[in-house]
Enzyme design. Structure first.
Site, mmCIF file in Angstrom:
data_model
loop_
_atom_site.group_PDB
_atom_site.id
_atom_site.type_symbol
_atom_site.label_atom_id
_atom_site.label_comp_id
_atom_site.label_asym_id
_atom_site.label_seq_id
_atom_site.Cartn_x
_atom_site.Cartn_y
_atom_site.Cartn_z
ATOM 1 N N GLU A 49 0.874 -1.177 0.000
ATOM 2 C CA GLU A 49 0.000 0.000 0.000
ATOM 3 C C GLU A 49 0.905 1.219 0.000
ATOM 4 O O GLU A 49 1.698 1.411 0.928
ATOM 5 C CB GLU A 49 -0.850 0.040 1.276
ATOM 6 C CG GLU A 49 -2.242 -0.522 1.156
ATOM 7 C CD GLU A 49 -3.055 -0.207 2.412
ATOM 8 O OE1 GLU A 49 -3.243 0.988 2.713
ATOM 9 O OE2 GLU A 49 -3.463 -1.156 3.086
ATOM 10 N N ASP A 60 -6.866 8.347 8.862
ATOM 11 C CA ASP A 60 -5.573 7.999 9.443
ATOM 12 C C ASP A 60 -5.333 8.636 10.798
ATOM 13 O O ASP A 60 -5.764 9.759 11.077
ATOM 14 C CB ASP A 60 -4.451 8.415 8.477
ATOM 15 C CG ASP A 60 -4.506 7.623 7.189
ATOM 16 O OD1 ASP A 60 -4.497 6.381 7.273
ATOM 17 O OD2 ASP A 60 -4.555 8.230 6.100
#
Length: 262
Positions: A49, A60
């Site tokens: 990723e 996040d």
């Protein structure tokens, strides 16, 4: 069948689990980032990723937010991320690469142009956490014209009755978010994580990956008979930061995790 699908098919034939890491593009710099990608491929990583820095990475936690911010300060943008992938591909890298990004970046680039560029440089998949199912069709249409890059679907413990709809035309693998909230919560999984993962596994026609808060293979040991692989992000970024992005440290971590995952 693209690189992601080929890799996962190969792993399933060997009855092995997939290991996926997340790194932020442009850290510690673009040249070393390319070396880090190649080092992870050499260590046996299954899928990478690649985080595309964004000013407001809503899904996040602090670690990836900080990494994204520092990368932006270094001048990282989508064009340079495409150049990064193009460069490692021309250098012979066949590691499946997934862009983890936010939809504003795609929209700003232009859907058709973005899909074309992904296909051209060798981006195999996309994870876009702020793009809900109901808004995905324009991007899916643009990607379908190129028939190269797939959109990875995310499900969460609260997806519930939406899971069948989300998985209906899902490709590559299903990204199962293991907890409520943001990335990097240190194995603080949702209290119903086992039943939730079982539910997704029963309904999915493609491999099921678990991410958010994973540090070691031991963290996912209770789920080993359910999931098809694990994703490590914040912990891997911390490890790299603490060790000045040492390639041997990265390799050792991946090899250890892969061995323990078996």
């Amino acid at each position: 069948m693209n690189r992601i699908e080929k890799k996962l098919q190969s792993l399933q034939e060997k009855k092995e689990k997939a290991f996926i890491t997340y790194i932020t593009a442009g850290l510690p710099d673009m040249d070393h980032c390319a070396k880090l990608i190649r080092a992870q491929e050499e260590a046996g990583l299954d899928i990478l990723e690649l985080g595309i820095p964004f000013s407001d990475p809503a899904a996040d936690g602090p670690v990836i937010q900080d990494a994204s911010y520092r990368s932006i300060l270094k001048g990282t943008n989508l064009r340079k991320c495409f150049e990064l992938v193009d460069g490692v591909r021309k250098d012979g890298c066949e590691l499946p690469i997934v862009f983890m990004m936010y939809y504003n970046t795609v929209l700003h680039y232009g859907l058709e142009a973005f899909a074309e560029k992904c296909a051209k440089v060798g981006v195999d998949g996309l994870i876009i956490p702020d793009l809900p199912l109901e808004e995905q069709q324009p991007l899916k249409d643009a990607l379908a014209k190129q028939n190269a890059t797939i959109l990875i679907q995310l499900v969460a413990p609260v997806s519930g009755k939406r899971i069948p709809e989300i998985l209906k035309d899902a490709k590559g693998f299903v990204y199962c978010v293991s907890s409520m909230g943001v990335t990097g919560q240190g194995a603080s999984f949702h209290k119903e994580v086992i039943s939730y993962l079982k539910s997704v596994k029963e309904q999915a026609q493609i491999p099921v990956m678990m991410g958010f808060g994973i540090r070691t293979a031991a963290d996912v040991a209770p789920m080993k008979d359910i999931i098809d692989g694990a994703i490590v992000g914040s912990h891997f970024i911390n490890l790299m930061e603490e060790n000045q992005y040492d390639l041997d440290v990265a390799k050792a971590y991946i090899q250890t995790f892969k061995t323990e995952l078996k």
